[in-house]
Design an enzyme around this catalytic site. Structure first.
Site, PDB file in Angstrom:
ATOM      1  N   GLU A 245       0.841  -1.184   0.000  1.00  0.00           N
ATOM      2  CA  GLU A 245       0.000   0.000   0.000  1.00  0.00           C
ATOM      3  C   GLU A 245       0.882   1.242   0.000  1.00  0.00           C
ATOM      4  O   GLU A 245       1.879   1.300   0.731  1.00  0.00           O
ATOM      5  CB  GLU A 245      -0.911   0.015   1.218  1.00  0.00           C
ATOM      6  CG  GLU A 245      -1.882  -1.157   1.262  1.00  0.00           C
ATOM      7  CD  GLU A 245      -2.770  -1.118   2.491  1.00  0.00           C
ATOM      8  OE1 GLU A 245      -3.841  -0.497   2.421  1.00  0.00           O
ATOM      9  OE2 GLU A 245      -2.380  -1.692   3.522  1.00  0.00           O
ATOM     10  N   HIS A 269      -6.164 -11.873   5.106  1.00  0.00           N
ATOM     11  CA  HIS A 269      -6.181 -11.778   3.648  1.00  0.00           C
ATOM     12  C   HIS A 269      -5.139 -12.683   2.979  1.00  0.00           C
ATOM     13  O   HIS A 269      -5.453 -13.461   2.077  1.00  0.00           O
ATOM     14  CB  HIS A 269      -5.897 -10.340   3.203  1.00  0.00           C
ATOM     15  CG  HIS A 269      -6.873  -9.328   3.715  1.00  0.00           C
ATOM     16  ND1 HIS A 269      -8.185  -9.620   3.988  1.00  0.00           N
ATOM     17  CD2 HIS A 269      -6.723  -8.008   3.986  1.00  0.00           C
ATOM     18  CE1 HIS A 269      -8.804  -8.533   4.405  1.00  0.00           C
ATOM     19  NE2 HIS A 269      -7.933  -7.540   4.413  1.00  0.00           N
ATOM     20  N   LYS A 367       2.814  -0.669   4.567  1.00  0.00           N
ATOM     21  CA  LYS A 367       2.249   0.658   4.337  1.00  0.00           C
ATOM     22  C   LYS A 367       3.360   1.581   3.837  1.00  0.00           C
ATOM     23  O   LYS A 367       4.540   1.367   4.089  1.00  0.00           O
ATOM     24  CB  LYS A 367       1.677   1.223   5.636  1.00  0.00           C
ATOM     25  CG  LYS A 367       0.613   0.366   6.300  1.00  0.00           C
ATOM     26  CD  LYS A 367      -0.711   0.505   5.612  1.00  0.00           C
ATOM     27  CE  LYS A 367      -1.822  -0.168   6.431  1.00  0.00           C
ATOM     28  NZ  LYS A 367      -3.134  -0.071   5.745  1.00  0.00           N
TER      29      LYS A 367
END
Length: 512
Positions: A245, A269, A367
């Site tokens: 991300e 996930h 992230k």
């Protein structure tokens, strides 16, 4: 909207029916739903995902004639304008005032807090009136769009007013991740839910499983004979599963600090993606058959060590992206200066089955990385006597499932460059879902439709959740005694320690 109004059959008066059948179920209309109750209707998830998904279902004519949406929240009474703006901003389909007007006639709002018995008494009365007007059985879906700490309170209040047990119809309860923060807490959460609902009524939602590319993993593997003979440790060198991300965790300190990347993404996930890539062919594409094969794989999956060499964790520090300074995690609002929460996690697992023995699965997430992407890359073993030209060109055969943002499948091969001599270069054969198929429903649109229809195929079972925690817990315990995460600049590919995981065996991560 707060008054009970005569139902309008959306599926016949507005929108159109989506035709065609999928291999794993159809997303068509359901027949006998009474009410979908969303607890936390004004929360971030409901506004950005759930209500827009319901609007999209209405727009496509995929809601049953007997449908009502009941929103429950402390500030629910005057939320209609907020929900309308959320649909305009986040729905997949264009905003149609006629569709929204028809849908609002099905939306009813109850104002109350989760620890207030009066709000649940009002909810029970409203549902009884809706049932009576429709002449339908008491079929309810309770969507707990609330923190896990509130599950017991909400379920207990439902039990007090007798809403958790049906007199004639059925009950379904939907819970969002995180399903606990480790294996013991996950089991405690399951005990809480089991006090009020039978196992068949509990739907644990993992929105990644609603993505069409993820579902197409099974179609590509089992509908195409060319891959199955190669899908084993004789022909596959390793597998990489990546979720990167580019955004940080701005505004999410209340949830993210102390949770971290491994709990937030890998435990649910990415281990689900691993199960779909590695599972054996199920006897059927029904919920029980698919779940049985996923459980077998997850039960055979284990961390590979030593963990100091086969795993890495990082935390993003300040960085530069397009001449814009990006803050580090500890500069974000709500994060303490000494936070040890990881925003990057990488690990190595193996699967102790005859098919997969010796094949490493590398999993990473983070992230504030270089770009946003989620993909599964299956790297095939190079030929024992491959051509020198192919080796010189660095050709490797890789099958890539692109989950987001550019959904599709691509196969990397070597091909001769035009001209004299045998010059080989890597090329890719690709299929982009958006260019081949009509626009697919968003994940929550598909999953909400499945819940209404009672199809649990795309929802993890309790055993899957527990095996996932069994895999991750030893890593989290190791990290808890291993000091702070490594720092990496925001906007890069993560810490150098992650590269070391693969370089020790002569491999490299795919470029972000």
């Amino acid at each position: 909207m707060s008054e009970v109004q005569q139902s309008v059959p959306l599926s016949s008066e507005v929108g159109g029916r989506v035709g065609g059948e999928l291999v794993i179920g159809d997303i068509g209309p359901v027949a006998d739903l009474s009410s979908l109750v969303i607890f936390g209707i004004t929360g971030d998830l409901a506004r950005k995902k759930l209500v827009p998904a319901i609007y999209d279902l209405a727009h496509g004519g995929q809601l049953p004639a007997g449908f009502d949406l009941v929103g429950f929240a402390r500030d629910a009474a005057n939320s209609e304008p907020v929900l309308r703006e959320s649909v305009i901003a986040h729905a997949r389909r264009p905003f149609d005032p006629a569709v929204w007007q028809a849908l609002t006639q099905r939306i009813h709002l109850v104002e109350g807090s989760f620890d207030d018995p009066g709000g649940f008494t009002q909810l029970a009365s409203l549902l009884a009136v809706l049932d009576q007007r429709r002449g339908k059985p008491d079929n309810y879906v309770f969507y707990l769009s609330v923190p896990p700490s509130a599950f017991a309170t909400v379920c207990g209040q439902l039990a007090v007013v007798g809403l958790n047990r049906p007199a004639r119809g059925w009950r379904r309860v939907v819970v969002e991740k995180p399903f606990g923060h480790d294996l013991p807490s996950s089991r405690t959460l399951e005990v809480v839910l089991a006090q009020y609902f039978p196992p068949s009524s509990i739907y644990r939602i993992d929105h990644y499983l609603g993505k069409e590319t993820v579902q197409n993993i099974l179609a590509l593997r089992f509908a195409n004979g060319m891959f199955e003979p190669l899908w084993n440790n004789r022909h596959i060198d390793h597998v990489q599963i990546t979720m990167a991300e580019s955004v940080g965790v701005t505004g999410r300190a209340g949830y993210y600090d102390g949770v971290g990347a491994a709990r937030d993404v890998i435990q649910n996930h990415l281990l689900q993606l691993l199960a779909l890539i590695a599972m054996e062919e199920p006897v059927g594409f029904d919920a029980d058959s698919i779940a049985a094969e996923k459980v077998k794989i997850l039960s055979a999956t284990e961390l590979l060590g030593p963990l100091d060499e086969t795993s890495a964790r990082g935390q993003y520090g300040p960085g530069i992206d397009d001449d814009v300074r990006l803050p580090g995690l500890t500069e974000e609002d709500g994060f303490p200066a000494d936070s040890s929460t990881e925003t990057f996690a990488a690990l190595t697992v193996g699967i102790t089955t005859r098919r997969w023995a010796g094949v490493p699965f590398y999993i990473r997430t983070g992230k504030r990385l270089a770009r946003r992407t989620t993909e599964i890359a299956v790297t095939f073993t190079p030929p024992a006597h491959g051509s020198p030209a192919a080796r010189a060109a660095g050709v490797s055969n890789v099958l890539v499932f692109r989950v987001q943002p550019d959904d599709g499948i691509e196969l990397h091969i070597g091909a001769k460059r035009p001209g004299g001599g045998m010059q080989i270069q890597p090329v890719s054969l690709g299929m982009d879902f958006r260019s081949v198929f009509d626009p697919a429903p968003e994940a929550y649109e598909r999953l909400i439709g499945d819940v209404l229809r009672g199809d649990g195929t795309l929802f993890p079972r309790r055993a899957e959740v527990e095996h996932s925690w069994r895999i991750i817990d030893p890593l989290l315990q190791h990290w808890a005694t291993a000091g702070r995460p490594d720092t990496y600049p925001a906007g890069t590919s993560g810490p150098a320690s992650a590269d070391d995981i693969l370089s020790r065996s002569g491999r490299v991560w795919r470029t972000l």
